[in-house]
Design a protein around this motif. Structure first.
Motif, mmCIF file in Angstrom:
data_model
loop_
_atom_site.group_PDB
_atom_site.id
_atom_site.type_symbol
_atom_site.label_atom_id
_atom_site.label_comp_id
_atom_site.label_asym_id
_atom_site.label_seq_id
_atom_site.Cartn_x
_atom_site.Cartn_y
_atom_site.Cartn_z
ATOM 1 N N LEU A 6 0.851 -1.185 0.000
ATOM 2 C CA LEU A 6 0.000 0.000 0.000
ATOM 3 C C LEU A 6 0.890 1.238 0.000
ATOM 4 C CD1 LEU A 6 -2.764 1.375 0.239
ATOM 5 C CD2 LEU A 6 -2.574 1.123 2.731
ATOM 6 N N LEU A 7 0.701 2.099 -1.002
ATOM 7 C CA LEU A 7 1.514 3.302 -1.152
ATOM 8 C C LEU A 7 0.724 4.536 -0.721
ATOM 9 C CD1 LEU A 7 3.096 2.494 -4.633
ATOM 10 C CD2 LEU A 7 4.062 2.079 -2.356
ATOM 11 N N PRO A 8 1.413 5.636 -0.397
ATOM 12 C CA PRO A 8 0.711 6.841 0.060
ATOM 13 C C PRO A 8 -0.328 7.363 -0.932
ATOM 14 C CG PRO A 8 3.042 7.029 0.543
ATOM 15 C CD PRO A 8 2.885 5.784 -0.271
ATOM 16 N N ILE A 9 -0.087 7.198 -2.230
ATOM 17 C CA ILE A 9 -1.007 7.748 -3.229
ATOM 18 C C ILE A 9 -2.401 7.136 -3.115
ATOM 19 C CG2 ILE A 9 -0.411 6.068 -5.027
ATOM 20 C CD1 ILE A 9 -0.612 8.402 -7.050
ATOM 21 N N GLY A 10 -2.494 5.912 -2.565
ATOM 22 C CA GLY A 10 -3.791 5.251 -2.465
ATOM 23 C C GLY A 10 -4.529 5.513 -1.173
ATOM 24 N N VAL A 11 -3.926 6.248 -0.243
ATOM 25 C CA VAL A 11 -4.543 6.493 1.069
ATOM 26 C C VAL A 11 -5.288 7.816 1.051
ATOM 27 C CG1 VAL A 11 -4.106 6.758 3.537
ATOM 28 C CG2 VAL A 11 -2.711 5.174 2.192
ATOM 29 N N VAL A 12 -6.529 7.806 1.531
ATOM 30 C CA VAL A 12 -7.343 9.021 1.516
ATOM 31 C C VAL A 12 -7.653 9.559 2.916
ATOM 32 C CG1 VAL A 12 -8.384 8.447 -0.712
ATOM 33 C CG2 VAL A 12 -9.515 7.700 1.392
ATOM 34 N N ALA A 13 -7.501 8.744 3.957
ATOM 35 C CA ALA A 13 -7.799 9.210 5.317
ATOM 36 C C ALA A 13 -7.075 8.346 6.335
ATOM 37 C CB ALA A 13 -9.309 9.188 5.585
ATOM 38 N N VAL A 14 -6.841 8.941 7.513
ATOM 39 C CA VAL A 14 -6.163 8.263 8.616
ATOM 40 C C VAL A 14 -6.991 8.467 9.879
ATOM 41 C CG1 VAL A 14 -4.094 8.242 10.067
ATOM 42 C CG2 VAL A 14 -3.879 8.606 7.598
#
Length: 311
Positions: free
Chosen positions: A239-247
């Motif tokens: 999982l790369l940062p570009i695919g993350v939308v929220a934390v």
């Protein structure tokens, strides 16, 4: 409870913890005396979920237990009810036993109960309930058979035994539920007699992945976009940062987190490569932009494929 004159299990946490402090000492005294009649020493191991949920604690525990067994000492394992709070609890001894079996890399887990086996219906309600002698796969039908039965003193029941079986069999360890009132039951099971209900193990999985999937403690979650969901499910991918939308949550690098899709569905869990603040600052960025922002020539994935387990 008996020693201090309690009839009902108290509801107040401090009272439960105080009773546990008294009970643990008394219990180990009885175990010690019983084993010494056979010339065997025993040792006490008190655990909270934290002791297995952190990988280095898990491995340290494994080394300690291996050394005890090498010395011919029988470890007596219990939840540390004197200090355990809700977020640190296993919940019951069934799940503790199954979790501990993965520490031992055990050959078999045996859960002794006041019910001889799993039934297709509650035998205390329906006299026509039929025993289920073998379970090849734990599915919704098996879970429904468990109902919600439990005793007034203990914290378990058939539901917790099914949950424990899931932990064990997914680690490649068979599990048997049998009646604890028979003094010869362990010997017969060890000799291969068909007692109780046998849950067959799944195909053996990587032990580290099993720990991530079932035993690691979750400290938060990351929500990913639809493209990341497709990539994770279609091939072994990090999982790369570009695919993350929220934390969500407060976590450090190396902590366990849930992975959620855009609709909130849990699609997996893994060990995160960034703390929550750093991850929030690089959401949705391409790898080159992440490298520039963090001042690094190489960047870590949010979750490496070797640290990721899909649901």
């Amino acid at each position: 409870m008996q020693k201090l004159g309690f009839i009902d299990r108290p509801r107040e946490l401090a009272q439960v913890q105080a009773l546990a402090a008294v009970g643990q000492a008394d219990l180990m005294g009885r175990y010690g005396a019983s084993f010494m009649r056979h010339g065997i020493h025993c040792a006490q191991i008190l655990l909270t979920h934290e002791d297995i949920a952190r990988r280095h604690h898990f491995l340290s525990l494994r080394h300690t237990v291996a050394e005890l067994l090498e010395l011919g000492v029988v470890p007596i394992v219990n939840e540390n009810d004197t200090v355990a709070t809700e977020e640190l609890r296993f919940g019951d001894n069934d799940r503790l036993a199954a979790a501990f079996s993965t520490v031992l890399e055990a050959d078999l887990v045996i859960l002794l109960s006041d019910i001889a086996c799993l039934y297709d219906r509650d035998p205390r309600v329906d006299p026509n309930a039929q025993p289920v002698r073998e379970v090849a796969k734990i599915d919704d039908a098996i879970r429904q058979m468990a109902g919600s039965a439990g005793s007034g003193v203990g914290t378990g029941g058939m539901v917790s035994k099914i949950q424990a079986a899931q932990i064990a069999v997914e680690a490649g360890i068979p599990l048997v539920i049998a009646h604890g009132g028979d003094p010869n039951i362990l010997s017969r099971i060890a000799l291969g007699a068909p007692e109780g209900t046998l849950f067959h193990p799944s195909k053996k999985v990587d032990r580290r992945r099993h720990w991530i999937g079932y035993l690691s403690k979750l400290h938060g979650s990351v929500t990913v976009d639809a493209g990341a969901v497709r990539a994770l499910r279609s091939r072994p991918a990090s999982l790369l940062p570009i695919g993350v939308v929220a934390v969500s949550g407060h976590f450090d690098s190396g902590d366990g987190v849930e992975i959620r899709g855009p609709d909130g569905e849990v699609i997996g869990r893994g060990l995160v490569g960034y703390d929550h603040k750093t991850l929030e600052s690089i959401l949705g960025l391409r790898s080159d932009a992440v490298a520039d922002k963090l001042g690094r020539s190489l960047i870590d994935p949010v979750i490496h494929r070797n640290d990721l387990v899909l649901v």
